[in-house]
Write a protein that holds these residues in place. Structure first.
Motif, mmCIF file in Angstrom:
data_model
loop_
_atom_site.group_PDB
_atom_site.id
_atom_site.type_symbol
_atom_site.label_atom_id
_atom_site.label_comp_id
_atom_site.label_asym_id
_atom_site.label_seq_id
_atom_site.Cartn_x
_atom_site.Cartn_y
_atom_site.Cartn_z
ATOM 1 N N LYS A 108 24.412 104.617 37.699
ATOM 2 C CA LYS A 108 25.874 104.476 37.795
ATOM 3 C C LYS A 108 26.301 103.134 38.373
ATOM 4 C CE LYS A 108 27.832 108.990 38.462
ATOM 5 N NZ LYS A 108 26.753 109.655 39.122
ATOM 6 N N ASN A 109 25.727 102.729 39.495
ATOM 7 C CA ASN A 109 26.197 101.515 40.171
ATOM 8 C C ASN A 109 25.306 100.304 39.917
ATOM 9 O OD1 ASN A 109 28.089 103.252 41.271
ATOM 10 N ND2 ASN A 109 26.797 103.680 43.048
ATOM 11 N N SER A 110 24.774 100.208 38.716
ATOM 12 C CA SER A 110 23.893 99.085 38.406
ATOM 13 C C SER A 110 24.691 97.787 38.484
ATOM 14 C CB SER A 110 23.314 99.245 37.004
ATOM 15 O OG SER A 110 22.520 98.127 36.703
ATOM 16 N N LYS A 111 24.161 96.825 39.282
ATOM 17 C CA LYS A 111 24.857 95.533 39.391
ATOM 18 C C LYS A 111 23.961 94.397 38.914
ATOM 19 C CE LYS A 111 23.396 93.974 43.924
ATOM 20 N NZ LYS A 111 23.735 93.068 45.001
ATOM 21 N N ALA A 112 22.719 94.721 38.638
ATOM 22 C CA ALA A 112 21.748 93.681 38.286
ATOM 23 C C ALA A 112 22.066 93.058 36.931
ATOM 24 C CB ALA A 112 20.352 94.278 38.259
ATOM 25 N N LYS A 113 21.951 91.753 36.884
ATOM 26 C CA LYS A 113 22.030 91.046 35.609
ATOM 27 C C LYS A 113 20.605 91.016 35.058
ATOM 28 C CE LYS A 113 23.619 86.902 33.356
ATOM 29 N NZ LYS A 113 24.074 85.518 33.451
ATOM 30 N N ILE A 114 20.411 91.655 33.916
ATOM 31 C CA ILE A 114 19.073 91.757 33.334
ATOM 32 C C ILE A 114 18.940 90.726 32.223
ATOM 33 C CG2 ILE A 114 17.459 93.277 32.125
ATOM 34 C CD1 ILE A 114 19.133 95.651 33.334
ATOM 35 N N GLU A 115 17.952 89.853 32.364
ATOM 36 C CA GLU A 115 17.767 88.829 31.332
ATOM 37 C C GLU A 115 16.313 88.387 31.247
ATOM 38 O OE1 GLU A 115 20.413 85.547 32.355
ATOM 39 O OE2 GLU A 115 19.967 85.832 34.469
ATOM 40 N N LEU A 116 16.007 87.678 30.180
ATOM 41 C CA LEU A 116 14.661 87.138 30.004
ATOM 42 C C LEU A 116 14.502 85.924 30.902
ATOM 43 C CD1 LEU A 116 14.453 87.290 26.107
ATOM 44 C CD2 LEU A 116 13.002 88.605 27.680
ATOM 45 N N LEU A 117 13.429 85.886 31.679
ATOM 46 C CA LEU A 117 13.145 84.706 32.495
ATOM 47 C C LEU A 117 13.074 83.471 31.590
ATOM 48 C CD1 LEU A 117 12.432 83.355 35.192
ATOM 49 C CD2 LEU A 117 10.056 84.045 34.837
#
Length: 158
Positions: A108-117
């Motif tokens: 619900k409270n996901s704040k992470a920016k998920i990306e390829l290094l």
């Protein structure tokens, strides 16, 4: 409170024994060398739970040692809390990205920016290939990619 003034990054690969511990160690060393280590919390993890508790691959450790970098990391699997705690989750390939986005969608409270290094690589090598079934040279390639990406990431986020 520990995380308040810090930027928090998590490096992810499939098993957390090759690519992500190398990326974590490179980030740590670079942040230390640049005098900004106190501004960062850097960790790594796996999308799978196969190697939980294991030390990194011996070839990865040898590669890091060759570049005068030490790590005492133990493999762990990414948790739901990670998506709420970390600002950036940097992964190595499309399969990691798919797995992480799927996991994040259930938080619900996901704040992470998920990306390829690799999206930070000035040489545009988007994917950091798994060296596990490869040679020492493949671990060196991962190391070099991590150095380029981590440098660019730190410059962009400092």
């Amino acid at each position: 409170i520990f995380y308040m003034a810090k930027k928090v990054i998590l490096c992810i690969c499939l098993w957390n024994i090759c690519r992500s511990p190398i990326a974590e160690a490179v980030f740590q060393k670079m942040a230390t060398d640049n005098g900004v280590v106190d501004k960062w919390v850097i960790d790594s993890g796996a999308t799978s739970d196969w190697n939980t508790g294991s030390t990194p691959d011996a070839r990865g450790l040898a590669c890091l040692r060759k570049h005068v970098i030490e790590t005492d990391h133990r493999a762990r699997q990414v948790t739901k809390e990670d998506f709420m705690t970390f600002d950036h989750i940097l992964c190595m390939d499309e399969s990691n990205l798919r797995d992480l986005n799927k996991k994040a969608s259930s938080v619900k409270n996901s704040k992470a920016k998920i990306e390829l290094l690799g999206s930070y690589d000035p040489e545009k090598q988007l994917i950091i290939q798994d060296p596990y079934y490869g040679s020492d040279k493949d671990f060196e390639t991962v190391y070099e990619q991590c150095v380029r990406c981590c440098k660019a990431f730190l410059e962009q986020h400092s």
